[in-house]
Motif scaffolding. Structure first.
Motif, PDB file in Angstrom:
ATOM      1  N   ASP A 144      -5.917  18.710   6.701  1.00  0.00           N
ATOM      2  CA  ASP A 144      -6.639  19.563   5.744  1.00  0.00           C
ATOM      3  C   ASP A 144      -5.747  20.713   5.287  1.00  0.00           C
ATOM      4  OD1 ASP A 144      -8.886  18.002   5.949  1.00  0.00           O
ATOM      5  OD2 ASP A 144      -9.952  19.336   7.318  1.00  0.00           O
ATOM      6  N   GLU A 145      -5.083  21.330   6.248  1.00  0.00           N
ATOM      7  CA  GLU A 145      -4.193  22.448   5.932  1.00  0.00           C
ATOM      8  C   GLU A 145      -3.005  21.969   5.101  1.00  0.00           C
ATOM      9  OE1 GLU A 145      -3.030  26.281   5.648  1.00  0.00           O
ATOM     10  OE2 GLU A 145      -4.912  25.546   6.547  1.00  0.00           O
ATOM     11  N   LYS A 202      -4.052  21.601   1.505  1.00  0.00           N
ATOM     12  CA  LYS A 202      -4.172  22.894   0.840  1.00  0.00           C
ATOM     13  C   LYS A 202      -2.803  23.407   0.395  1.00  0.00           C
ATOM     14  CE  LYS A 202      -8.294  24.456   3.337  1.00  0.00           C
ATOM     15  NZ  LYS A 202      -8.803  25.438   4.337  1.00  0.00           N
TER      16      LYS A 202
END
Length: 536
Positions: A248-249, A252
């Motif tokens: 997820d990071e 981003k």
């Protein structure tokens, strides 16, 4: 003039038959009744060509039955995850449906309905956003299911690259997995031309994928990450949630979305029942597909696996074939076409027969017996257990002081490290220092002499100098069997200690050469990358 005439169908059939040559027959000695094995009782069984004449069904059965007696006992095969027992009504149901082909959807609509129900039940068990939108299929096992999960991720990556005007060939797709991966995962990469990026494992990573280290192997060409819910080496669950958070990071920061396929070959039928609080399934948005083996902890006989996608958008349409077959329109997205329906029916039998509570009771029993075995091994002082299911979780240890007066409930698996009911163990360091002449592989050989099948093999790359013995505790591995196994291991180890001078004889016993006709010669295959390719 009338063209109609009377046709006698019996005469028509009689006249249409092949004409037989008439000659006198002498008595055929092969028709003489023989006891037990018929004519093969004193003749060699054909091994390389089809016999010119057959034998009676009864005699043929007896011959093959007797030869198969040389196999090991499935009940004592502690090497395998594959289930070996079902209740008699399930056996009856499978026998009744042995001849059905699952692909014949129009001919066997009730069977196809049962297949669809199984997919919906699994989608619900694994918390798919909508059991009506989830899509999946039965497979021959997890190996086929893993190929399908990987293919879907590869195709989605290709479509995304094409839409962005980027090449799908240079440098090409890759997939990330731990070096502890079962060989089926690496097969996907090799067979479907995807670069296989194996993340080294270590004792510190608990012999499984380290998510932080895995991120070093992820880039814009990564089609996905295989995360294993239950390593075949030690039974450890890989941390799906931690891997998802890091991805997820990564998205981003880079804009690249990398999905997760969970290989739940064994764990997807243990975690929902024994570890319901663990986050690993479709509750995590980055998990796009999950596979499992119905014939492992799904408790069906061998021949059934499953793959489920969280929704239809994660199974590209060009992987789904529309078939105009036997009078109907059918849809197929599996590698096999024909496949037996009986194992799928057996799976549905288990769902109805056991229910959630039944599966939970069996999973808890398996884990309890595995903990018993683990503790007993470590208390000998001779063995170190690499699996952690018998060890209290850190949060349980912090509350131990407050509960000292009443103790910790050792029957509650949530107090222990999550994992499969698998016990991996080796000689302790002190034992190896004291008895360097004793080889661990002798334990496997001597256990086999007593009927037990317990494998001894090396850990993945970077740890291949460490050998482990492994026991899979299945439903039929009761406490009574565990007791016998512990007794035999203790007796064998003590005997090796007392008879250290017998090393040469034991070495010969452990390395006896067998000529096996029909096998490939050593070196016929590609070099091993270290992924687990033993029986599973």
């Amino acid at each position: 003039m009338s063209l109609s005439k009377h046709i006698n169908p019996e005469r028509l059939i009689r006249e249409s038959k092949d004409k037989k040559h008439r000659y006198h027959h002498l008595t055929n000695v092969n028709t003489v009744s023989h006891p037990y094995g018929a004519r093969y009782g004193t003749q060699s069984i054909p091994k390389f060509h089809l016999p010119s004449k057959g034998s009676s069904a009864e005699s043929t059965y007896q011959l093959i039955h007797d030869e198969l007696c040389l196999d090991g006992s499935p009940s004592l095969n502690l090497a395998s995850f594959v289930h070996t027992w079902m209740p008699e009504p399930a056996n009856k149901l499978m026998l009744e449906n042995m001849s059905k082909n699952l692909i014949d959807q129009d001919e066997y609509p009730a069977t196809q309905l049962i297949h669809t129900r199984c997919v919906s039940i699994l989608a619900d068990l694994w918390h798919a956003p909508s059991t009506h939108q989830a899509i999946g299929t039965a497979t021959t096992g997890s190996s086929e299911a893993i190929q399908l999960g990987g293919l879907a991720m590869k195709r989605i990556w290709q479509e995304r690259r094409k839409a962005a005007g980027k090449s799908i060939h240079e440098p090409g797709p890759n997939i990330v997995m731990g070096a502890n991966a079962q060989v089926a995962l690496e097969k996907f990469a090799r067979y479907f031309e995807v670069e296989c990026r194996l993340v080294p494992v270590s004792a510190e990573s608990k012999y499984r994928l380290d998510p932080k280290k895995a991120m070093e192997y992820v880039d814009e060409n990564t089609i996905g990450v295989y995360v294993i819910l239950g390593s075949t080496y030690t039974g450890h669950y890989e941390p799906v949630k931690e891997m998802a958070d890091l991805l997820d990071e990564y998205e981003k920061q880079t804009g690249y979305s990398v999905p997760i396929h969970v290989d739940g070959a064994s764990g997807a039928f243990i975690a929902p029942f024994a570890h319901p609080k663990l986050l690993w399934d479709f509750k995590i948005p980055r998990v796009v597909s999950i596979n499992t083996s119905g014939h492992k902890f799904g408790l069906a006989y061998v021949g059934v696996g499953w793959v489920v996608w969280r929704s239809k958008e994660f199974l590209p349409k060009d992987l789904i074939f529309e078939l105009h077959y036997l009078g109907s329109i059918e849809y197929s997205f599996s590698l096999n076409f024909s496949r037996p329906a009986a194992p799928i029916i057996a799976q549905y039998f288990n769902f109805l027969h056991l229910g959630f509570e039944g599966y939970r009771a069996i999973a808890l029993d398996d884990l309890q017996n595995a903990r018993l075995f683990s503790r007993a091994l470590e208390r000998t002082g001779w063995y170190t257990v690499l699996s952690d299911i018998h060890r209290l979780k850190s949060d349980s240890l912090t509350t131990k002081g407050a509960q000292a007066t009443v103790g910790i409930n050792e029957e509650n698996p949530e107090n222990f490290v999550e994992g499969l009911p698998v016990v991996s163990f080796r000689f302790s360091d002190s034992f190896q220092e004291q008895y360097p002449e004793i080889q661990q592989k002798w334990v496997q050989t001597l256990l086999r002499a007593k009927g037990w099948i317990v494998p001894n093999y090396e850990l993945p790359p970077n740890l291949e100098n460490v050998q482990i013995l492994r026991v899979v505790v299945r439903e039929n591995c009761t406490e009574a069997l565990i007791d016998h196994l512990i007794v035999d291991i203790v007796e064998i180890t003590q005997d090796l200690i007392d008879r250290g001078s017998s090393t040469h004889a034991l070495d010969m016993l452990g390395n006896n050469h067998k000529t096996v006709i029909g096998r490939m010669d050593e070196g016929s295959g590609a070099d091993s990358s270290g992924t687990y390719a033993k029986q599973c």
